[in-house]
Design an enzyme around this catalytic site. Structure first.
Site, PDB file in Angstrom:
ATOM      1  N   GLU A  25      34.984  30.673  46.041  1.00 30.94           N
ATOM      2  CA  GLU A  25      36.038  31.586  46.503  1.00 30.94           C
ATOM      3  C   GLU A  25      36.473  31.192  47.912  1.00 30.94           C
ATOM      4  OE1 GLU A  25      34.898  35.714  46.259  1.00 30.94           O
ATOM      5  OE2 GLU A  25      36.909  36.405  46.787  1.00 30.94           O
ATOM      6  N   ASN A 172      40.658  40.032  38.668  1.00 30.75           N
ATOM      7  CA  ASN A 172      39.228  40.062  38.998  1.00 30.75           C
ATOM      8  C   ASN A 172      38.841  41.462  39.454  1.00 30.75           C
ATOM      9  OD1 ASN A 172      36.531  38.935  40.100  1.00 30.75           O
ATOM     10  ND2 ASN A 172      37.459  39.872  41.915  1.00 30.75           N
ATOM     11  N   GLU A 173      37.759  41.976  38.952  1.00 26.75           N
ATOM     12  CA  GLU A 173      37.249  43.284  39.368  1.00 26.75           C
ATOM     13  C   GLU A 173      38.400  44.280  39.540  1.00 26.75           C
ATOM     14  OE1 GLU A 173      34.284  43.043  42.515  1.00 26.75           O
ATOM     15  OE2 GLU A 173      32.959  41.921  41.197  1.00 26.75           O
ATOM     16  N   TYR A 239      25.139  41.527  40.307  1.00 26.81           N
ATOM     17  CA  TYR A 239      24.432  40.926  41.444  1.00 26.81           C
ATOM     18  C   TYR A 239      23.029  41.501  41.548  1.00 26.81           C
ATOM     19  CZ  TYR A 239      28.606  38.586  43.121  1.00 26.81           C
ATOM     20  OH  TYR A 239      29.688  37.743  43.228  1.00 26.81           O
ATOM     21  N   GLU A 295      30.232  36.213  37.609  1.00 25.87           N
ATOM     22  CA  GLU A 295      29.633  36.380  38.949  1.00 25.87           C
ATOM     23  C   GLU A 295      28.215  36.893  38.766  1.00 25.87           C
ATOM     24  OE1 GLU A 295      31.865  38.333  42.079  1.00 25.87           O
ATOM     25  OE2 GLU A 295      33.756  37.512  41.286  1.00 25.87           O
ATOM     26  N   GLN A 344      27.647  32.016  45.077  1.00 28.36           N
ATOM     27  CA  GLN A 344      28.734  31.086  44.885  1.00 28.36           C
ATOM     28  C   GLN A 344      28.223  29.678  45.142  1.00 28.36           C
ATOM     29  OE1 GLN A 344      32.329  32.243  46.969  1.00 28.36           O
ATOM     30  NE2 GLN A 344      32.305  34.308  46.105  1.00 28.36           N
TER      31      GLN A 344
HETATM   32  O1  AHR Z   1      31.245  37.043  45.353  1.00 25.18           O
HETATM   33  C1  AHR Z   1      31.653  37.933  46.323  1.00 25.18           C
HETATM   34  C2  AHR Z   1      32.497  39.073  45.789  1.00 25.18           C
HETATM   35  O2  AHR Z   1      31.731  39.870  44.945  1.00 25.18           O
HETATM   36  C3  AHR Z   1      33.685  38.686  44.951  1.00 25.18           C
HETATM   37  O3  AHR Z   1      34.792  38.367  45.703  1.00 25.18           O
HETATM   38  C4  AHR Z   1      33.924  39.916  44.142  1.00 25.18           C
HETATM   39  O4  AHR Z   1      34.522  39.630  42.891  1.00 25.18           O
HETATM   40  C5  AHR Z   1      32.551  40.538  44.023  1.00 25.18           C
HETATM   41  O5  AHR Z   1      32.565  41.885  44.311  1.00 25.18           O
END
Ligand code: AHR
Length: 492
Positions: A25, A172-173, A239, A295, A344
């Site tokens: 990103e 995205n999101e 995450y 992600e 990432q």
């Molecule tokens: O990876 C960091 C961020 O986490 C991304 O930009 C977003 O899609 C997610 O919330």
């Protein structure tokens, strides 16, 4: 002694190589400094792309790379990033650190980078603040081979031949940074935007809709109910955040409690995939729509004295174990999970590569991707390991975690992790349906907080070693896996 059984007679689906994908990103030093330094940099580069980073990514056979975001994607207007660099628009990267984005890395540069690495591009379009026309024209710009306004513009910018772009995400999101939408609204918007994403020539798009965040099962339900016939994949973001957002803690300075808490959170990926798949099965029992975990990874406090908006964190053996169990889980769900992208790739969150000026180091997570690369496009094999619970307080995890596959040459590849911070484990390994003539193994091990660093002599604190401790005992094999370790075993 723990029994480990690999059954070569019981085969599962194909483990798509894209499960080993990455995400990049416009965030912190992922793009600028991490992969792109510009043609005039003293850092060795080809057309501005760091040669050391390109070589390292080729070694792990990076299959696919997602770009330009993340949250950045829904603020990105691709036309700002084409044409003469000195004329490109400068903007504020409002999401990430408020820094100036000069757009010197745009569509041509991203696709050039993918060509150098030899990976598939995965482009994330802007639904949140972009227009249908803008998204449609981006696809035309990249993939149309005939005469058209967008192909003419591409040619004027130095690229006559169209690129091949298969993977394309529509927002995205969008439940959060991509527009704060309700699933019903997004599903309708998704249907509208994707209508105008055309297949030009033999370029067939694989369209990915924005899926849920972790436990938002309703989002999956609504999207499947209303848009399943218009998508090839639905994304999932998850995450591994120890404790909670406010107390996620340091990447390197953590207790045993935090170690097990992190691993327990990482293992939740299995539950999430099962539950989202179960909902998807109600609408799509033939599994035509893939789950794309685009992600995933650990998220800790940023390193001291770094920009909080840059999400720069170190990477230890704890992260290696998170990567090992997560990739084992993806392999196990290869019937539904067709792609995944660690967040990432460079210098951000659970990065496989860290850079500092001209220096580059490979993190423990990088080495896991290296040890797991043989699973790419191989066939899943049934595997079982007898595990004991280890951990602290409420955070108990199984100590052993395994996955196995067989490639087209009949080579069997086993990846095994020992999540115990301090205890070794004796293993009795039984391979059903294969007489191996050759066995090779590697191990990545160290203290739970061991990491590679830029200081002299510290770049290879953690790296895989040849493991020669596997003994044939009767029909089986026996060995001791070290504590806090990831092993790869290859049987030829
Ligand atoms: O990876 C960091 C961020 O986490 C991304 O930009 C977003 O899609 C997610 O919330």
């Amino acid at each position: 002694m723990s029994r480990l059984i690999i059954n070569c007679n019981k085969k599962g689906g194909k483990i798509n190589k894209e499960i080993y994908g990455h995400f990049s990103e416009h965030l912190g030093r992922c793009i600028y400094g991490g992969i792109y330094v510009g043609e005039n940099s003293e850092i060795p580069n080809v057309k501005g792309m760091r040669s050391d980073v390109v070589e390292a990514l080729k070694k792990i056979k990076l299959p696919v790379l997602r770009w330009p975001g993340g949250c950045f994607a829904d603020e990105y207007h691709w036309m700002d990033g084409i044409g003469a660099k000195e004329k490109r628009k400068k903007m504020i990267n409002t999401h990430w650190g408020g820094v100036v984005e000069d757009n010197s890395f745009g569509t041509h540069e991203f696709l050039e980078f993918c060509e150098q690495v030899g990976c598939e591009p995965y482009i994330n379009g802007n639904l949140g603040s972009g227009t249908v026309r803008e998204m449609s024209e981006w696809v035309e710009y990249m993939t149309f081979g005939g005469l058209s306004p967008m192909s003419g513009l591409r040619e004027a910018n130095g690229r006559k031949e169209p690129w091949k772009v298969k993977y394309f995400a529509v927002g995205n999101e969008n439940w959060g940074c991509g527009g704060n939408m309700r699933p019903e609204y997004y599903a309708d918007e998704y249907r509208r935007y994707q209508t105008y994403l055309r297949n030009y020539g033999d370029n067939k798009l694989y369209k990915i809709a924005c899926g849920p965040n972790d436990f938002n099962f309703n989002w999956t339900k609504v999207l499947m109910e209303n848009a399943k016939n218009h998508m090839d994949g639905l994304s999932l973001h998850y995450y591994t955040i120890p404790n909670n957002w406010a107390k996620k803690g340091s990447a390197t300075d953590f207790t045993e409690e935090y170690f097990y808490m992190t691993l327990k959170k990482a293992l939740q990926m299995d539950y999430l995939i099962k539950e989202h798949s179960r909902i998807m099965d109600n609408y799509d029992p033939e599994k035509k729509v893939a789950l794309i975990v685009d992600e995933w990874g650990t998220w800790y406090d940023v390193e001291p004295d770094t920009n909080p908006g840059f999400l720069y964190q170190q990477n230890t053996m704890r992260d290696a174990l998170v990567a090992a169990v997560t990739l084992n889980i993806f392999n196990g769900h290869c019937d539904r999970v067709k792609m995944a992208n660690i967040a990432q790739m460079v210098n951000v969150l659970q990065a496989v590569i860290l850079t500092e000026g001209s220096k580059m180091i490979l993190t423990p997570t990088y080495h896991v991707f290296d040890m797991y690369k043989e699973h790419q496009d191989a066939v899943l094999l049934e595997s079982y390991v007898e595990a004991q619970n280890v951990g602290t307080n409420d955070d108990l995890v199984p100590d052993l975690h395994v996955s196995a596959s067989e490639n087209e040459n009949g080579t069997v590849h086993i990846t095994l992790a020992n999540l115990s911070a301090y205890s070794t484990r004796e293993i009795d390994m039984e391979i059903l349906g294969k007489d191996a003539s050759k066995i090779d193994a590697r191990v990545l091990t160290g203290k739970m907080d061991a990491f590679n660093n830029f200081a002299d002599g510290e770049a290879e604190n953690v790296k895989p070693q040849v493991f020669s401790g596997i003994k044939k005992s009767g029909e089986n094999y026996s060995f001791t896996i070290p504590a806090c370790a990831v092993m790869s075993i290859t049987l030829g």
